[in-house]
Write an enzyme that holds these catalytic residues in place. Sequence first.
Site, PDB file in Angstrom:
ATOM      1  N   ASP A  70      23.676  33.676  39.895  1.00 59.53           N
ATOM      2  CA  ASP A  70      22.886  34.349  40.616  1.00 59.53           C
ATOM      3  C   ASP A  70      22.606  35.864  40.266  1.00 59.53           C
ATOM      4  OD1 ASP A  70      25.381  34.810  41.452  1.00 59.53           O
ATOM      5  OD2 ASP A  70      24.707  35.868  43.316  1.00 59.53           O
ATOM      6  N   ASP A 101      24.256  40.287  33.227  1.00 59.34           N
ATOM      7  CA  ASP A 101      25.197  40.055  34.089  1.00 59.34           C
ATOM      8  C   ASP A 101      24.528  38.750  34.852  1.00 59.34           C
ATOM      9  OD1 ASP A 101      26.815  40.284  36.300  1.00 59.34           O
ATOM     10  OD2 ASP A 101      25.946  41.863  37.380  1.00 59.34           O
ATOM     11  N   GLU A 135      27.450  35.653  44.156  1.00 60.71           N
ATOM     12  CA  GLU A 135      28.499  36.717  43.724  1.00 60.71           C
ATOM     13  C   GLU A 135      27.694  37.929  44.096  1.00 60.71           C
ATOM     14  OE1 GLU A 135      30.197  39.780  41.223  1.00 60.71           O
ATOM     15  OE2 GLU A 135      28.400  39.217  41.474  1.00 60.71           O
TER      16      GLU A 135
END
Length: 398
Positions: A70, A101, A135
Amino acid sequence: MKIDPVELTRKLISFESITPEDSGAIEYIATIFKKSGFDCEILEFGDKVKNLYAKYINGVPNLCFAGHVDVVPPGQLKDWAFGPFKPEVRDGMLYGRGAADMKSGVAAFIAAMVNLIAEKFQFNGSISALITSAEESMEEYGTKAVLEWMKNKQKKIDFCVVGEPTSSEKLGDTIKIGRRGSVTFELICHGKQGHVAYPDLADNPIYKVISILSKVKNTTFDHGNKYFQPSHCEVTTIDVGNNTSNLIPGSATTRFNIRYNNEQTPGGLYKLIDEICSSVTNDYKLSMHSSRDVFLSTPDRNTDIMLDAISKVTNIDAILSTSGGTSDAAFIKDVCPVIEFGIINKTAHQINECVSVNDIHKLTAIYKEFIENYFNPTNKILNQVNVVSNISSGPLLA
């Protein structure tokens, strides 16, 4: 079947997996693992938040890699040089939301595992992956929930590497061996609403909030220690719900966050803040939310193996750090030792997020080297005096 980690990163970026959606990424990854002989469990928690636990061979020890697919929202699309979910390579850099990320990290450890299996890597034990789409938000339905499921199923992890982007300036310069905890406080101070021309008939709660925040900000929680920076507080909001200029508000609300080290506990911090509030006023309400606890994985042989793998691939001596934000490693530390290592984090969450294509290949090579030496340590690793013990009295951490 062998995998190109750059192409896999591009594919993962193309999934518009804005947290907590995975937009098909979890199913796609499961398909890759299944083709290489992994047993895969797609787990849904909450409002169909998807997670994946994939495992190759049922033996011990179980080395797990963890990460998330995510991403945070891209912001204004017009500000991007390329579409955030239409990955592009320019001048050796791969652009797209999640490039840093942490879709490149996920792609790298998938490629490392799958390619080793394709190369007939011989080892005793298991390799596994825990991948979540929760997350960046709704963490209670992500890694935390998967670990609870694993506990109930008596599935054990012996060591975990989280592929978060930990490198600062160059790939390989930083390994995270811990993270500070995070607690957010909400304080509501009550007063008495009134006209600004008649302050004697009112009680302005803003001054109470300002006084409390000043005391909190000037509090020395601790001085840090060998592994952690000092705990510190940052104010994030002050709100009175008043858009007029002639009204003294009846209440004022503020929120502030404390990033704390292993000298503190959430309960201890709450007690301290509550005492500060009560020293200013009795008319207040204080609440606290703890999102992730502080943790520290004491450096050991596995840390040495990662240090050695990084040095071999990049010729860089990594530092061990506990700086930065929180991550799911804070949940994993309750079940096994965990470290974090990944790509450069400079553009994480930014417009035009990007990573070096060459670094993705290097990261994959580091993960492969780590896996090989975790299961089949070289004589160098077996005979090595713990690297950390040799440098811990010096500038060990950033």
